[in-house]
Scaffold this motif. Structure first.
Motif, PDB file in Angstrom:
ATOM      1  N   GLU A   1       0.819  -1.222   0.000  1.00 58.53           N
ATOM      2  CA  GLU A   1       0.000   0.000   0.000  1.00 58.53           C
ATOM      3  C   GLU A   1       0.855   1.276   0.000  1.00 58.53           C
ATOM      4  O   GLU A   1       0.391   2.357  -0.340  1.00 58.53           O
ATOM      5  CB  GLU A   1      -0.925   0.006   1.230  1.00 58.53           C
ATOM      6  N   TYR A   2       2.133   1.129   0.395  1.00 58.73           N
ATOM      7  CA  TYR A   2       3.037   2.291   0.391  1.00 58.73           C
ATOM      8  C   TYR A   2       4.059   2.209  -0.749  1.00 58.73           C
ATOM      9  O   TYR A   2       5.107   2.838  -0.700  1.00 58.73           O
ATOM     10  CB  TYR A   2       3.785   2.381   1.719  1.00 58.73           C
ATOM     11  N   GLY A   3       3.772   1.389  -1.760  1.00 64.06           N
ATOM     12  CA  GLY A   3       4.671   1.338  -2.912  1.00 64.06           C
ATOM     13  C   GLY A   3       5.812   0.349  -2.781  1.00 64.06           C
ATOM     14  O   GLY A   3       6.758   0.366  -3.567  1.00 64.06           O
ATOM     15  N   GLY A   4       5.726  -0.536  -1.777  1.00 64.76           N
ATOM     16  CA  GLY A   4       6.783  -1.525  -1.610  1.00 64.76           C
ATOM     17  C   GLY A   4       6.403  -2.863  -2.212  1.00 64.76           C
ATOM     18  O   GLY A   4       5.391  -2.986  -2.894  1.00 64.76           O
ATOM     19  N   ILE A   5       7.254  -3.875  -1.943  1.00 61.16           N
ATOM     20  CA  ILE A   5       6.928  -5.218  -2.439  1.00 61.16           C
ATOM     21  C   ILE A   5       6.363  -6.075  -1.315  1.00 61.16           C
ATOM     22  O   ILE A   5       6.198  -7.280  -1.459  1.00 61.16           O
ATOM     23  CB  ILE A   5       8.149  -5.908  -3.088  1.00 61.16           C
ATOM     24  N   GLY A   6       6.071  -5.467  -0.164  1.00 61.20           N
ATOM     25  CA  GLY A   6       5.497  -6.197   0.965  1.00 61.20           C
ATOM     26  C   GLY A   6       6.448  -6.140   2.146  1.00 61.20           C
ATOM     27  O   GLY A   6       7.664  -6.175   1.967  1.00 61.20           O
ATOM     28  N   ARG A   7       5.863  -6.012   3.341  1.00 62.82           N
ATOM     29  CA  ARG A   7       6.694  -5.918   4.543  1.00 62.82           C
ATOM     30  C   ARG A   7       7.360  -7.264   4.800  1.00 62.82           C
ATOM     31  O   ARG A   7       6.693  -8.282   4.971  1.00 62.82           O
ATOM     32  CB  ARG A   7       5.795  -5.547   5.732  1.00 62.82           C
ATOM     33  N   ASP A   8       8.680  -7.268   4.778  1.00 58.40           N
ATOM     34  CA  ASP A   8       9.432  -8.491   5.011  1.00 58.40           C
ATOM     35  C   ASP A   8      10.551  -8.130   5.976  1.00 58.40           C
ATOM     36  O   ASP A   8      11.414  -7.323   5.680  1.00 58.40           O
ATOM     37  CB  ASP A   8      10.007  -8.990   3.671  1.00 58.40           C
ATOM     38  N   HIS A   9      10.506  -8.734   7.174  1.00 60.69           N
ATOM     39  CA  HIS A   9      11.487  -8.337   8.191  1.00 60.69           C
ATOM     40  C   HIS A   9      12.869  -8.923   7.928  1.00 60.69           C
ATOM     41  O   HIS A   9      13.864  -8.398   8.418  1.00 60.69           O
ATOM     42  CB  HIS A   9      11.000  -8.772   9.576  1.00 60.69           C
ATOM     43  N   VAL A  10      12.926 -10.015   7.158  1.00 66.16           N
ATOM     44  CA  VAL A  10      14.194 -10.744   7.027  1.00 66.16           C
ATOM     45  C   VAL A  10      15.010 -10.308   5.802  1.00 66.16           C
ATOM     46  O   VAL A  10      16.219 -10.125   5.878  1.00 66.16           O
ATOM     47  CB  VAL A  10      13.922 -12.273   6.990  1.00 66.16           C
ATOM     48  N   LEU A  11      14.316 -10.112   4.678  1.00 65.81           N
ATOM     49  CA  LEU A  11      15.012  -9.828   3.421  1.00 65.81           C
ATOM     50  C   LEU A  11      15.971  -8.619   3.495  1.00 65.81           C
ATOM     51  O   LEU A  11      17.120  -8.713   3.026  1.00 65.81           O
ATOM     52  CB  LEU A  11      13.967  -9.634   2.310  1.00 65.81           C
ATOM     53  N   PRO A  12      15.556  -7.494   4.096  1.00 68.53           N
ATOM     54  CA  PRO A  12      16.499  -6.360   4.161  1.00 68.53           C
ATOM     55  C   PRO A  12      17.754  -6.687   4.968  1.00 68.53           C
ATOM     56  O   PRO A  12      18.835  -6.174   4.675  1.00 68.53           O
ATOM     57  CB  PRO A  12      15.708  -5.254   4.866  1.00 68.53           C
ATOM     58  N   LEU A  13      17.605  -7.570   5.969  1.00 74.23           N
ATOM     59  CA  LEU A  13      18.781  -7.938   6.769  1.00 74.23           C
ATOM     60  C   LEU A  13      19.749  -8.791   5.951  1.00 74.23           C
ATOM     61  O   LEU A  13      20.967  -8.632   6.038  1.00 74.23           O
ATOM     62  CB  LEU A  13      18.342  -8.691   8.038  1.00 74.23           C
ATOM     63  N   LEU A  14      19.172  -9.694   5.128  1.00 73.35           N
ATOM     64  CA  LEU A  14      20.020 -10.505   4.247  1.00 73.35           C
ATOM     65  C   LEU A  14      20.728  -9.602   3.237  1.00 73.35           C
ATOM     66  O   LEU A  14      21.914  -9.788   2.926  1.00 73.35           O
ATOM     67  CB  LEU A  14      19.168 -11.547   3.512  1.00 73.35           C
ATOM     68  N   ALA A  15      19.992  -8.599   2.733  1.00 74.39           N
ATOM     69  CA  ALA A  15      20.590  -7.679   1.753  1.00 74.39           C
ATOM     70  C   ALA A  15      21.725  -6.872   2.392  1.00 74.39           C
ATOM     71  O   ALA A  15      22.794  -6.711   1.800  1.00 74.39           O
ATOM     72  CB  ALA A  15      19.515  -6.741   1.195  1.00 74.39           C
ATOM     73  N   ALA A  16      21.492  -6.384   3.616  1.00 79.27           N
ATOM     74  CA  ALA A  16      22.519  -5.561   4.283  1.00 79.27           C
ATOM     75  C   ALA A  16      23.787  -6.379   4.534  1.00 79.27           C
ATOM     76  O   ALA A  16      24.908  -5.872   4.392  1.00 79.27           O
ATOM     77  CB  ALA A  16      21.978  -4.992   5.595  1.00 79.27           C
ATOM     78  N   GLU A  17      23.616  -7.663   4.890  1.00 74.37           N
ATOM     79  CA  GLU A  17      24.799  -8.515   5.115  1.00 74.37           C
ATOM     80  C   GLU A  17      25.625  -8.614   3.833  1.00 74.37           C
ATOM     81  O   GLU A  17      26.858  -8.545   3.859  1.00 74.37           O
ATOM     82  CB  GLU A  17      24.344  -9.899   5.596  1.00 74.37           C
ATOM     83  N   ARG A  18      24.924  -8.758   2.690  1.00 71.76           N
ATOM     84  CA  ARG A  18      25.627  -8.875   1.400  1.00 71.76           C
ATOM     85  C   ARG A  18      26.299  -7.559   1.000  1.00 71.76           C
ATOM     86  O   ARG A  18      27.424  -7.548   0.511  1.00 71.76           O
ATOM     87  CB  ARG A  18      24.644  -9.303   0.298  1.00 71.76           C
ATOM     88  N   ILE A  19      25.587  -6.449   1.214  1.00 74.23           N
ATOM     89  CA  ILE A  19      26.167  -5.141   0.841  1.00 74.23           C
ATOM     90  C   ILE A  19      27.419  -4.879   1.685  1.00 74.23           C
ATOM     91  O   ILE A  19      28.423  -4.354   1.197  1.00 74.23           O
ATOM     92  CB  ILE A  19      25.126  -4.013   1.006  1.00 74.23           C
ATOM     93  N   ALA A  20      27.363  -5.301   2.971  1.00 71.53           N
ATOM     94  CA  ALA A  20      28.507  -5.055   3.863  1.00 71.53           C
ATOM     95  C   ALA A  20      29.762  -5.777   3.386  1.00 71.53           C
ATOM     96  O   ALA A  20      30.873  -5.374   3.711  1.00 71.53           O
ATOM     97  CB  ALA A  20      28.165  -5.481   5.294  1.00 71.53           C
ATOM     98  N   ARG A  21      29.596  -6.844   2.611  1.00 68.45           N
ATOM     99  CA  ARG A  21      30.787  -7.549   2.102  1.00 68.45           C
ATOM    100  C   ARG A  21      31.583  -6.653   1.143  1.00 68.45           C
ATOM    101  O   ARG A  21      32.768  -6.849   0.938  1.00 68.45           O
ATOM    102  CB  ARG A  21      30.376  -8.826   1.371  1.00 68.45           C
TER     103      ARG A  21
END
Ligand SMILES: Cc1cc2nc3c(=O)[nH]c(=O)nc-3n(C[C@H](O)[C@H](O)[C@H](O)COP(=O)(O)OP(=O)(O)OC[C@H]3O[C@@H](n4cnc5c(N)ncnc54)[C@H](O)[C@@H]3O)c2cc1C
Length: 355
Positions: free
Chosen positions: A28-48
């Motif tokens: 409803e806010y233009g996202g792909i759905g509230r997902d608590h885990v996916l952004p954390l997985l993404a941040a771990e990868r970006i930090a590499r």
């Protein structure tokens, strides 16, 4: 980012274009759905690749937690879609020069006036602060009530009486600003209060639970990258007629580093599993355990990676010295190791030993 220590506006916009900021946002806010885990997985990868940009990215997910949980629906509709598009940079501000671990001792105050509140005070260490557009700010509405007197507000950067102050140069995370914020009777309307008066401390703790798993994951990504560089170097570098990896003293060091990374990763994944199952109690306990274990591990493993690479590890022509400096910051924000131990002890008293 490392060379200029400047915020990467073009990279941020590009991340917005590919939809990186939509992965934690309801449709409803233009996202792909509230997902608590996916952004954390993404941040771990970006930090590499870049712990500094990972923190810039992860901070957005952290700030969305209190906004989505507590903002007035109309106000959220004016902010969240722009955050999801990468057009607005959100920030969160609790810390002050005299209130770090002891959040409840903050001095910034919000006084009730006709139509809203006026906030006065100085905040410190706000991630993305000098480039931020919208800020979740914590201030005391009742200065005699300790942590129960804290209330959370949403403040727009153009609010009269509010200024984004100078950045504090740090040992690591260059290009990810940590900034001072100054409030002089800045007016915030009632609609921009998050939750109830006095609910701020609870909102801060709710935010920190997922933020801690985020910090743990970024520390893990940073250590994983350093270990990969050290491993590749040890296979190539020859001393005493053979690759240094074949000297058992160094081989054991790399084996210990790999074991530490694996141990930390399984603890972090256990926290993510609790988050995915919406088990808030376990996720909260695991967030402190993972923050403690992963961030301390990252300091050790990045430091040992420099050791494996000798003088080349200290050289700025390799990324490992940067990863070592960056890793140090993860131990400090979102609660130091000492504070995580306090929280783990509290869970032990309340819930007993985990089985
Ligand atoms: C890169 C970075 C980004 C940050 N981003 C943000 C942000 O976006 N928003 C924000 O609000 N803040 C932010 N902070 C601030 C951060 O949350 C604080 O630095 C942190 O909470 C620690 O507070 P402090 O630095 O004042 O240390 P202090 O609280 O003064 O602690 C100093 C030392 O005393 C120890 N200590 C304190 N209390 C106890 C205790 N009870 N028992 C045992 N030991 C104790 C600590 O562990 C530490 O070793 C950021 C900080 C950094 C470095």
């Amino acid at each position: 980012m490392e060379r200029t220590a400047e915020f990467p506006h073009a990279l941020y916009a590009a991340a917005g274009d590919v939809g990186l900021f939509r992965i934690d946002v309801p449709e409803e806010y233009g996202g792909i759905g509230r997902d608590h885990v996916l952004p954390l997985l993404a941040a771990e990868r970006i930090a590499r690749v870049s712990p500094a940009f990972a923190v810039t990215f992860a901070n957005c997910a952290d700030v969305l937690t209190p906004i989505l949980a507590k903002a007035d629906a109309e106000v959220a509709r004016t902010i969240v879609p722009s955050v999801a598009a990468g057009a607005l940079i959100p920030c969160i501000s609790m810390s002050e020069s005299t209130a770090g671990s002891d959040v409840g001792s903050m001095r910034a105050r919000a006084v009730r006036v006709d139509g809203g509140y006026r906030i006065t005070g100085r905040k410190m260490w706000c991630t993305n602060g000098s480039v931020g557009d919208v800020f979740v700010v914590f201030a005391k509405t009742d200065s005699d009530a300790g942590s129960r007197g804290i209330t959370a507000f949403l403040v727009h950067k153009d609010t009269p009486g509010f200024e984004r102050g100078r950045d504090e140069p740090l040992v690591g995370l260059r290009g990810n600003p940590t900034s001072e914020l100054v409030f002089e009777e800045a007016f915030v309307p009632h609609s921009h209060r998050l939750g109830e008066e006095g609910e701020g401390f609870r909102i801060a703790m709710l935010t920190l639970d997922s933020a801690r798993l985020n910090a743990a994951g970024m520390a893990l990504g940073t250590a994983t990258a350093a270990l990969s560089f050290a491993h590749a170097y040890a296979l190539e570098r020859q001393q005493f007629g053979k690759p240094i990896f074949q000297h058992q003293g160094l081989q054991f060091l790399l084996a210990e580093m790999a074991a530490e990374v694996e141990m930390a990763r399984s603890i972090w994944l256990k926290g993510l599993d609790a988050l995915a199952r919406n088990d808030a109690k376990e996720a909260s306990a695991m967030a402190s355990v993972a923050k403690l274990i992963c961030t301390e591990m990252a300091v050790r493993v990045t430091t040992q990676s420099v050791q494996v690479m000798g003088a080349n590890g200290l050289s700025k022509s390799n990324p490992v010295e940067r990863l070592m400096r960056d890793s140090r910051t993860f131990e400090i924000f979102d609660g130091t190791p000492q504070i995580q131990k306090l929280l783990i002890a509290r869970h032990l008293v309340r819930d007993g030993v985990p089985v």
